[in-house]
Design a protein around this motif. Sequence first.
Motif, PDB file in Angstrom:
ATOM      1  N   ILE A   1     -27.158  -4.529  -1.880  1.00 26.46           N
ATOM      2  CA  ILE A   1     -27.655  -5.907  -1.698  1.00 26.46           C
ATOM      3  C   ILE A   1     -29.129  -5.964  -1.319  1.00 26.46           C
ATOM      4  N   THR A   2     -29.722  -4.780  -1.069  1.00 25.01           N
ATOM      5  CA  THR A   2     -31.136  -4.802  -0.669  1.00 25.01           C
ATOM      6  C   THR A   2     -32.075  -4.644  -1.864  1.00 25.01           C
ATOM      7  N   LEU A   3     -31.492  -4.482  -3.059  1.00 20.45           N
ATOM      8  CA  LEU A   3     -32.356  -4.382  -4.238  1.00 20.45           C
ATOM      9  C   LEU A   3     -33.131  -5.694  -4.413  1.00 20.45           C
ATOM     10  N   PRO A   4     -34.345  -5.603  -4.985  1.00 20.09           N
ATOM     11  CA  PRO A   4     -35.084  -6.854  -5.196  1.00 20.09           C
ATOM     12  C   PRO A   4     -34.382  -7.730  -6.231  1.00 20.09           C
ATOM     13  N   GLY A   5     -34.489  -9.020  -6.061  1.00 21.25           N
ATOM     14  CA  GLY A   5     -33.870  -9.942  -6.997  1.00 21.25           C
ATOM     15  C   GLY A   5     -34.601  -9.971  -8.327  1.00 21.25           C
ATOM     16  N   THR A   6     -33.948 -10.477  -9.339  1.00 28.19           N
ATOM     17  CA  THR A   6     -34.596 -10.628 -10.638  1.00 28.19           C
ATOM     18  C   THR A   6     -35.287 -11.985 -10.647  1.00 28.19           C
ATOM     19  N   GLN A   7     -36.615 -11.959 -10.582  1.00 31.21           N
ATOM     20  CA  GLN A   7     -37.331 -13.226 -10.439  1.00 31.21           C
ATOM     21  C   GLN A   7     -37.613 -13.862 -11.784  1.00 31.21           C
ATOM     22  N   PRO A   8     -37.446 -15.153 -11.876  1.00 29.19           N
ATOM     23  CA  PRO A   8     -37.929 -15.830 -13.089  1.00 29.19           C
ATOM     24  C   PRO A   8     -39.451 -15.838 -13.019  1.00 29.19           C
ATOM     25  N   PHE A   9     -40.108 -15.907 -14.158  1.00 31.08           N
ATOM     26  CA  PHE A   9     -41.560 -15.954 -14.150  1.00 31.08           C
ATOM     27  C   PHE A   9     -41.982 -17.407 -14.026  1.00 31.08           C
ATOM     28  N   ILE A  10     -42.552 -17.753 -12.885  1.00 35.03           N
ATOM     29  CA  ILE A  10     -42.972 -19.127 -12.658  1.00 35.03           C
ATOM     30  C   ILE A  10     -44.500 -19.186 -12.699  1.00 35.03           C
ATOM     31  N   GLY A  11     -45.031 -20.143 -13.407  1.00 34.99           N
ATOM     32  CA  GLY A  11     -46.481 -20.254 -13.535  1.00 34.99           C
ATOM     33  C   GLY A  11     -47.093 -21.001 -12.352  1.00 34.99           C
TER      34      GLY A  11
END
Lengths: 676, 338
Positions: B94-104
Amino acid sequence: MKISFNWLKEYVYFPLTPQELSVRLTNVGLVVADIKQVEDDFCLEIEVTSNRPDCLGAIGIARDTVAAVGGSLQIPAVTPAVEKGKAADKAALAEIAKWVTVSVEDTMLCPRYTAQIIQYVTIGPSPEWMQKRLKCIGLRPVNNVVDVTNYVMMETGQPLHAFDYDKIADKKIVVRRATIGEEIVTINGARRALFHDMLVIADGKKPVAVAGVMGGRDTEVTESTRRILLECALFEPRQVRRTSRALGIASDSSYRFERGIDPEITEYASRRAANLIQSCAGGEAVNGFIDVRSGKHETKKITLRMERLNKIIGVEIKKEVAVDILKRLHFRVLDETSHLIDFEAPSFRGDVYREIDLIEEVARVYGYNNIPTKTSVSIRGSVKNKYETVENDVRRLLTGVGFYEAKTFSIVDASVLQSINLWSDVSGLDISNPLRLEESRLRTSLLPSLINVKRYNANHGTERVKMFEIAKVYLAGEKLPQEKTCLSILADTDFLTVKGMIEAILTHLGVHSKCESLPFSKPELFRDGRVAKLLLDGKILGYMGEGSSDLAFNVPPCLVELDMDLLVEKANFAKNYQALPQHPPVFRDLALLVDEEVAWASIEKAIAGTKVSFLKNINFFDVYRGKQIPAGKKSIAFNLCFQAQDRTLKNEEVDIAQTTIIDVLYKTLNAELRKQ
Amino acid sequence: MQKKIEEAKRGLENEVKAITSLKEAELLKTKYLGRKGVVSDFMKMLPTLPIEQRAAFGQQLNALKGEITIILEERIASLPSEAAPKGKQELFDITLPGTQPFIGKKHPLTQTIDDIKEVFAGLGFDVAYGPEVELEYYNFDALNIPSDHPSRTDFDTFYIKNDVLLRSQTSTVQIRVMEKQKPPVRIIAPGRVYRPDTVDARHSFMFHQVEGLLVDEGVSFADLKGVLNQFIKTYFGQNVQMRLRPSFFPFTEPSAEVDISCSLCSGKGCCVCSYSGWVEILGAGMVDPNVFHAVHYDAEKYTGFAFGMGVERITMLKHGINDIRLFYENDMRFLSQF
């Protein structure tokens, strides 16, 4: 304007430290930008606004100091003037006329020219105290005579010039325009060609000074100088500015003349300088004071209404307070009633000639920070205009799907890339006075700038970008150009992804009209065959396509330029609720074999032509070309969604509709149904 | 059948006690749950049963499968942890980084303009726009700037032709709006302006301003202070102080420069405020009667105030940006910071 703290104290007494004084001066509008200790003195650097040339001398600063902190102004006494026109004056003028004659040919450009002659001077260093003060304000001591002229300029704001009398040819001073071919070597050693629109001080033979700007080297005061001609004059500000700019010479003198000099200070300054020269360099003034003057300074009555003062400032200021402030600033009361006061402005305040100017004087000395901060402005709801809403929405949507907003210059170079114009055939507007060729033309497209931004980022480690800009392009018009606000997009993604995004934006903005894509053949920027002109109701929404390989990117980005104004026009934020469907939809998947040339749009159009009332949607799946597909053909797969508002559709009626559609597609587009 | 299932379960219970490592646990799991394991063998028997029994037996098998899994997992959990690493059942980190959407991002200057607009919208100001390529009249004459004023020269203003120029200030919009609209007027006008300044860390030939204008009956300098004070408190913070200094602009009288207490040093003095404790943020003043004359407003009846601020300057102050050129380079590494 630099001023010595100790020097200022000679004109007005105040029990304040330099820091304390600075705060008080700043509060009345003389911003002290810097205080530097110089030996036992302080140099105050004061920012004087362009409307206050009277503060370009220590006495002027002292006057505002009196207004700010109280006290009274002490001005050095000078040899009293002889009353004009009296016998003594006439005799003196006759005497000095033997020494020099002054003629002013252009009285517009030189409304006043005064001259005195001092003989038997000994040139040497100026006294310690004077050198110290000049050094404190950053002036280099030269010799006693030059130092006096500088000292008096810094004291009164009136520039003066001392000529070596014996180097003036023909005992003549002529104030005239330069003639073609004339030149002068100025005291800084530069040789300057002069032009007819420049005003010069000439002797019998040649120019000896550029009026108000700089003296000539040939007639400057040197160690061997024994007799001085002291010039103290008034030159027209615009003339001095033009000449100063044209010659590229900005001097303390031109700086003051450009802003305007007190027309009544001339004689005082000249006599003050003559007195100081005599005390610093010895010598004796020749009897007589030449004063060539055209016209007189006109004073004007300015009426201040107390009611108006209070209305503008927003606080009740007592009449006595207002009058006291203006008196301290040397305004003279001509007449007064309980509500009205007539003032006469002093000659050095050319900037004050209206009631509102008097109000400002009262306000600034009363103290802007003593005026209350009122919150009584009436309430009002702001009205959001449609453009704002659309622009905000577009920004929000694009940033939400990963786009960065760029801001690039509207002024660009005249390169082929920057000359791209999707909107008209005329070329961009050129700036007549550009700083550099790189910024010499108003752009006609935002895309070249975005391409440059992509290149910049690629060179700085960011290979892939998705960005947009909302800004104007400038299309030549009649008097003013048409300024078209564009939304331009550069994205390192494929054509259909970008197109889908535009469609999504249109949907979001409530644009009901269908966006049509037409082939477009303006190839400079785009890859041939991969570029579309987008239309909304027959109007051009914009252009989109894959970038041309000429742009020299590994993978050319997708480029879009849209007309924001059309987007705003077509946007519709009225949202009317549609009842949710009560009956289930029926889906039918179809795959058609068609010729390469058959466009999706024509399939949609043909299906729409069948007017099946319960056909709700046509959803494109994909295009397939492969082993099973004959050359020159392609397979297009899509699904049809049928749904009726009033009933559950029967299979049979959907079958009939589907057959009708397939028939039409076969007849109009020669489309065959593929076996699934 | 029932018996066989029970036997199998007991067999597992015995065997599971004997194991000491994860590897053994895996082998046991294969033996019971693998493709050729015990449960699988039972499954193969399913078609041989009478139809009416199949369903019940199937349910029993599923239950058995569940029980075996639980027994194995409990045992694995009780194994000493040093035996854990290899071959262990996949554990979700659960400590892995999340998959972030690319937000401008909006450009920082847009963010500043939007923030300013928002504050003034709350005070009843509408947004107005005007052309950037302007007639000399709107940039100078109507704003009471004399024909010989130095700002009109080639050195201070970009010209297209004789009387057509690139606006050097957004004050032009004041005139454009007042020409079309009778008082009361309450607008702000953001936009691009142009001046022939050589580009360096503090200068740019193009920059942004926001102009404000309020005209009505009975508007005073005290109201100007009230509105600006409200803006400053909302935008810069409730503890920020405002100071006004008399100044000069041709289109306002009286005119003021407005400073705020330096937020970096709280007014004590630092390099940002040149050790004065104050930072200049805008120019303001009461609309000059000559400006009202130009737009045919009755200067006796109506009064008003105007103000103007540099968007780059405010953004630089707010974020501690020291080079104006960064705004126009559009380096992703810069833009992504705001």
